[in-house]
Design an enzyme around this catalytic site. Structure first.
Site, mmCIF file in Angstrom:
data_model
loop_
_atom_site.group_PDB
_atom_site.id
_atom_site.type_symbol
_atom_site.label_atom_id
_atom_site.label_comp_id
_atom_site.label_asym_id
_atom_site.label_seq_id
_atom_site.Cartn_x
_atom_site.Cartn_y
_atom_site.Cartn_z
ATOM 1 N N HIS A 135 1.065 -0.786 -0.270
ATOM 2 C CA HIS A 135 0.138 0.306 -0.192
ATOM 3 C C HIS A 135 0.763 1.509 0.359
ATOM 4 C CE1 HIS A 135 -4.048 2.093 1.781
ATOM 5 N NE2 HIS A 135 -2.969 2.779 1.050
ATOM 6 N N HIS B 212 1.197 5.526 -2.491
ATOM 7 C CA HIS B 212 1.022 5.727 -3.473
ATOM 8 C C HIS B 212 1.918 6.497 -4.419
ATOM 9 C CE1 HIS B 212 -3.688 5.510 -2.267
ATOM 10 N NE2 HIS B 212 -3.075 5.493 -1.255
ATOM 11 N N ASP C 226 1.714 9.246 -6.327
ATOM 12 C CA ASP C 226 1.652 10.594 -5.393
ATOM 13 C C ASP C 226 2.179 11.021 -4.494
ATOM 14 O OD1 ASP C 226 -0.061 11.599 -8.074
ATOM 15 O OD2 ASP C 226 -0.764 9.833 -7.342
ATOM 16 N N GLY D 38 -9.624 8.387 -1.936
ATOM 17 C CA GLY D 38 -10.330 9.613 -2.214
ATOM 18 C C GLY D 38 -12.102 9.331 -1.183
ATOM 19 N N HIS E 190 -9.593 1.056 0.148
ATOM 20 C CA HIS E 190 -9.681 1.529 0.829
ATOM 21 C C HIS E 190 -11.426 1.868 1.637
ATOM 22 C CE1 HIS E 190 -5.924 3.851 -0.894
ATOM 23 N NE2 HIS E 190 -6.159 4.210 0.112
ATOM 24 N N GLU F 174 -11.543 4.446 7.007
ATOM 25 C CA GLU F 174 -10.261 5.160 7.198
ATOM 26 C C GLU F 174 -11.409 6.194 8.135
ATOM 27 O OE1 GLU F 174 -8.515 6.824 3.914
ATOM 28 O OE2 GLU F 174 -6.448 7.481 5.374
ATOM 29 N N ASP G 200 1.298 3.927 2.999
ATOM 30 C CA ASP G 200 0.612 4.901 2.413
ATOM 31 C C ASP G 200 1.072 5.724 1.577
ATOM 32 O OD1 ASP G 200 -2.451 5.065 2.058
ATOM 33 O OD2 ASP G 200 -2.102 6.678 3.464
HETATM 34 ZN ZN LIG Z 1 -4.213 4.555 0.700
#
Ligand SMILES: [Zn+2]
Length: 342
Positions: free
Chosen positions: A21, A23, A25, A186, A213, A216, A294
């Site tokens: 996991h 990302h 970005d 998102g 996801h 959270e 993450d």
């Molecule tokens: Zn994530």
């Protein structure tokens, strides 16, 4: 005698860590973005490097919520719209992961948000694939794959269109490095899992592995729905599942893995304090856990550092750590591990 932090990291670097996991970005090298900002244009004129760098990372004195956290992705996106930039950044992310002890990396991104300068979704993924492959060629013991994310706020229809665009980028068509899984990310509100039932049915038919996801920024219901409506094989975060005993049993019974990202979960407010994190409850109940980062740049973490945090906070033994590493490796979506030389 307890180990020093350095000795703990040394021990962790003897293990084949897996990050499932991470990302794209949120893992860009700040220095690379800074160099791109000097080449193309300055996203925020007047900043020196230190000021620029501050805009890319979470700061506990200012930031509180998931939306504050998501704000950190705006600057990278201005530069990650071009094929060469995306390829370079993917290669650097994989190289940084390797230096962090990661030997299996699943890198995730939403191709749609990298299309503002005219690239197609497939071109975005080709750039990522080429970057990962360049790194894997240097390190024969590294495995890598891509998870495609659909943004919840783009809706279910866009998610289905995205799946049809990217199906040709799956790993089996590209000598072992390619797309291995599908995810939604998102803002969880007001975009519940029920909006993506058809999307996940299509992803299943197409042969994508599935993570979601969930839980959270929403309660356990969202995790239940990810499992029961979307057929999730893994869950991103799922911290609120820790409040629901029946749900924990269900995850354990069905072997549905939780991708746990400790520092991120505190920063986004998914848990108030690290000591409140449900990680020990998951482990005790037999829920598979994949400890992950993450967003290393946004959160200011490494995977080995996150393991060290878990060891210290939850008093994990070396055997516990080995079990954790094995769980991550067992629940990877990467399947074609050989023949990745071409
Ligand atoms: Zn994530």
């Amino acid at each position: 005698m307890p180990r020093s932090k350095e000795e703990t990291i040394e021990f962790l670097h003897t293990l084949p860590l897996a990050d499932v996991h991470r990302h794209f970005d949120g893992a860009v090298r700040p220095r690379t973005l800074w160099n791109l900002s000097q080449t193309y244009y300055s996203a925020i004129p007047g900043l020196d490097y230190d000021g620029f760098r501050e805009k890319l990372s979470y700061d506990a004195s200012r930031d509180r919520t998931l939306l504050d956290y998501l704000d950190k992705f705006h600057i990278p996106l201005q530069y990650t719209q071009f094929f060469d930039n995306i390829q370079t950044i993917a290669e650097e992310i994989a190289e940084d992961a390797y230096a962090d002890g990661v030997r299996l990396l699943e890198l995730r991104l939403n191709p749609t948000i990298h299309r503002r300068a005219g690239l197609t979704s497939r071109q975005v993924l080709t750039a990522v694939r080429k970057g990962l492959r360049a790194c894997v060629r240097r390190h024969a013991d590294l495995e890598a794959g891509i998870i495609v994310i659909a943004m919840r706020n783009h809706g279910g229809n866009m998610a289905k269109i995205l799946l049809r665009e990217v199906v040709g980028e799956m790993e089996q068509y590209h000598s072992g490095i390619g797309v291995v899984g599908f995810d939604i990310a998102g803002p969880e509100r007001p975009f519940p899992p029920v909006l993506f039932v058809d999307t996940y049915a299509l992803a299943t038919t197409m042969g994508f592995h599935r993570t979601v996801h969930a839980g959270e920024d929403e309660g356990p219901r969202s995790v239940w729905d990810a499992v029961e409506l979307l057929g999730a094989e893994r869950l991103g975060h799922a911290t609120s599942a820790g409040r629901d005993r029946e749900l924990i049993s269900r995850l354990a019974k069905d072997g549905i893995a939780v991708e746990v990202c400790l520092t991120s979960n505190v920063q986004t407010g998914a848990v108030d304090r690290l000591s409140d994190h449900p990680l020990p409850r998951f482990l005790e109940a037999g829920v598979p856990v994949c400890l992950s980062t993450d967003n290393p740049t946004v959160s200011g973490v490494t995977l080995a550092g996150e393991y060290a945090t878990a060891i210290e906070m939850f008093d994990l033994s070396d055997d516990d750590v080995r079990r954790l590493v094995n769980m991550s490796r067992r629940h990877t979506f990467i399947t074609s591990r050989e023949n990745r030389s071409c």
